[in-house]
Design an enzyme around this catalytic site. Sequence first.
Site, PDB file in Angstrom:
ATOM      1  CG  HIS A 307      -2.046   0.993   1.143  1.00 22.67           C
ATOM      2  ND1 HIS A 307      -1.895   2.327   1.444  1.00 22.67           N
ATOM      3  CD2 HIS A 307      -3.339   0.830   0.759  1.00 22.67           C
ATOM      4  CE1 HIS A 307      -3.056   2.944   1.276  1.00 22.67           C
ATOM      5  NE2 HIS A 307      -3.947   2.057   0.859  1.00 22.67           N
ATOM      6  CG  ASP A 365      -7.514  -1.887  -3.069  1.00 24.18           C
ATOM      7  OD1 ASP A 365      -8.638  -1.393  -2.912  1.00 24.18           O
ATOM      8  OD2 ASP A 365      -6.463  -1.219  -3.028  1.00 24.18           O
TER       9      ASP A 365
END
Length: 439
Positions: A307, A365
């Site tokens: 991330h 995600d």
Amino acid sequence: MSRTVTIIDNATGKKIECPVLSGTNGPDVVDASAIYRELGMFALDPGFLSTASCRSSITFLDGEAGILRHRGYPIEQLAEHSNYLEVCYLLLYGTLPTSNQMTDFQNQIRERSVVHEHLLRFYSGYLYDAHPMSIMVGVTGALSSYYHEALDINDPDDRDLTARRVIAKMPILAANCYKHSMGHPFAYAWPELGYMENFLKMMFTRPHLPYETIPLACKALEKLLILHADHEQNASTSTVRLAGSAEANPFACISAGCVTLWGRAHGGANEAVVRMLNDIQHPRHIPKFIERAKNKSDPFRLMGFGHRVYKNYDPRAAIIRKACHELLNELQGINQPLLDIAMRLEEIALQDEYFVERKLYPNVDFYSGIILQALGIPTSMFTVIFALGRSAGWIAHWLEMVADPDFRIGRPRQLYIGSEKRSYVPIEQRDGPARKKRS
């Protein structure tokens, strides 16, 4: 004595003292507002990665420590004990509601869970295979054509009513995007159902085939919306704030947030995860793709790992991973090969030294894509679901910004690197001396 940072112009010797401001949590901030006024200079910060664009009391994020809190409450506690509408209330008003406040809030959302019939005609202007986010952008902006009686941004009651309308109507707009793509008739909200049950039923029910919601599916989707509800000053939230700073219609500001969220580098990441799983095709191919991800000369990337903000572990990923595995265990027997690939990829990556050393763990995600896939939600709808969840944060930031005593239109500056001043040359003089034609 207050703390300051001294900035000196070496060319002139002029210096200024910039105050250092401290928030509740996070790094201190240098108040650089006097740099232009006193030194005639701007600060250059591409991407605004070192710039605090506002004061905010909504969300605190520490990417190094893996911390995400809404109004001081850890995301782990909210995901475990709260529900999406309660988190919406928290983001809007700063405190968790009492039972009476929550009942009133739910009733007001329920009363507004309908859109003008004329708005439904907007969908027919889109091709059946239009991307649902392109439709979402349009119909969210179209809400600006309604509710003129309550769009005075200087009136706190109007602002509050607008916020509740956004939260009430986004599920309808999102569900209708799916209905339009399938060619199915639109469904209306059921007053006896909760927020999440209503959304899933509006999505999947058909006149000849009623849809019965699965409690664990509602729970998984609810957690997903909670985890996406706000994420500090990300690109889409910053867009909503910038549009709102111009006193744009608040529904248009939410539409602008949808536009930005649609970007591949922002809300489109969970779609990219499913595309990657499709490319892998079978669990036996995973080692080949793992090696490609390690090869610096190969442009391939494992989507859904690591991330930009969280340098350790995305705290949302641990929560949604649990919900993901619970849902897949509940739905045992479903024939979805992508889920087998995803689970095997997760297992391999979590044990591979290359990924462990670099802290490239599966992020929110990765798991959200798997959950939505398991629920039968098409890939093209993933970012629409993200927009539904994030709309609470967008409107909360809009409310905070408009009520801020320092509220003013946003106006970033630039470092100009173009041509110096030059004079206009008539077109007939730009070609140089005329050449003689050959006989």
